[in-house]
Design an enzyme around this catalytic site. Structure first.
Site, PDB file in Angstrom:
ATOM      1  N   GLY A  49       0.776  -1.233   0.000  1.00  0.00           N
ATOM      2  CA  GLY A  49       0.000   0.000   0.000  1.00  0.00           C
ATOM      3  C   GLY A  49       0.807   1.282   0.000  1.00  0.00           C
ATOM      4  CE1 TYR A 199      -8.267   3.025  10.092  1.00  0.00           C
ATOM      5  CE2 TYR A 199      -9.987   4.538   9.361  1.00  0.00           C
ATOM      6  CZ  TYR A 199      -8.695   4.067   9.271  1.00  0.00           C
ATOM      7  OH  TYR A 199      -7.818   4.615   8.362  1.00  0.00           O
TER       8      TYR A 199
END
Length: 315
Positions: A49, A199
């Site tokens: 990523g 999150y």
């Protein structure tokens, strides 16, 4: 014939609009040509990523890049690719599991024994939408990996950063911090748990940590800034089948990993940020921070609670 003429005339316009929209999605780009020869960089989660793309960019600039990741085999594959592409052989993989404080301490101990300098620490790794679970030390997974793991890592490496100053700490947060709260009464989600909100809470913790860290480092020539990389096509959503499907369907509207890495690179190398600290960036420019992300009292309390959870003294 008339219809064909309309299609022919409109085709260039469609192409123009397509690329205009794509440029908008891509967001800001780091324009700095700064070289990093002789500089040592640690990037967590750099095996995939935006972390991998950040490592690629900084390696191209000449830095000695430490790829700190849990999956060493994947890290070696990424490092090999970067070395071959950039010609920089100083891309090294080290084991780091942010869900285990023992692993974090071992990583830091080994690094400090092997490296005499550290100029840039990029706390990039993270988990998202993880089903309810705990780290090896009993912390809720999002809080443990995204916040506490990097909090401890920074603590263990800070003296080396000070010795190597000017130095930079870059914390990858998210726009999701706007939806977060620091729930001191239930930090580990034992009473109630929503993995999307978990999150968000951890990303708010990143912003608050950066803010308090910058305040404490004033005058040391070690800066700390946080950032939102954008919505990126990456493996971050792999723990949610719904989000994985949505990411595929709307991939055109998401940044590539290289585009998502631009603000991380900007915060790490831009000359104009030499003395800038405690700020939050998006698309390579200052961005709005939620009111909760500007709460100094919460930032200080989170600092002390984090120290207690990790069993450290950081004054």
């Amino acid at each position: 014939v008339k219809n064909l003429l309309v299609i022919w005339v409109s085709f260039p316009i469609r192409i123009y609009l397509f690329f205009t929209e794509r440029r908008y999605v891509a967001g800001g780009q780091c324009k700095s040509a700064a070289k990093l020869d002789g500089k040592v960089v640690i990037i967590t989660g750099a095996n995939t990523g935006i972390g991998k793309e950040t490592a690629r960019d900084l390696a191209r600039r000449g830095a000695r890049v430490i790829v700190a990741c849990r999956d060493v085999a994947k890290g070696e594959a990424a490092a090999s690719e970067i070395r071959a592409e950039t010609g920089n052989q100083q891309v090294i993989v080290k084991k780091l599991d942010l869900a285990n404080t023992k692993s974090i301490r071992e990583f830091a101990e080994n690094f400090l024994a092997e490296e005499k300098e550290l100029h840039i620490l990029i706390n990039n790794a993270g988990v998202m939408l993880y089903p309810y679970s705990k780290t090896a030390d009993g912390f809720e997974m999002h809080l443990g990996v995204n916040h506490l793991g990097h909090f401890l890592l920074t603590f263990l490496l800070l003296e080396r950063l000070r010795q190597s100053a000017p130095a930079r700490i870059v914390n990858v947060s998210s726009l999701a911090h706007h939806g977060g709260r620091i729930r001191f009464h239930d930090l580990h989600g034992d009473k109630s748990y929503n993995r999307g909100l978990a999150y968000c809470h951890s990303k708010l913790a990143n912003v608050l940590f950066t803010r308090e860290l910058a305040r404490r480092l004033q005058g040391t020539k070690v800066t700390a800034n946080s950032l939102h990389p954008g919505s990126v096509r990456s493996e971050l959503v792999r723990h949610s089948s719904v989000m994985t499907w949505l990411w595929k369907v709307f991939s055109f509207f998401l940044k590539t990993p290289s585009e998502g890495a631009q603000t991380s690179v900007y915060c790490a190398v831009a000359e104009e940020l030499d003395s800038v600290t405690g700020q939050y960036f998006s698309d390579c420019q200052p961005a709005y921070v939620s009111p909760r992300g500007r709460d100094d009292e919460t930032a200080k309390k989170l600092w002390h609670v984090s120290c207690e959870l990790l069993g450290i003294q950081w004054d």
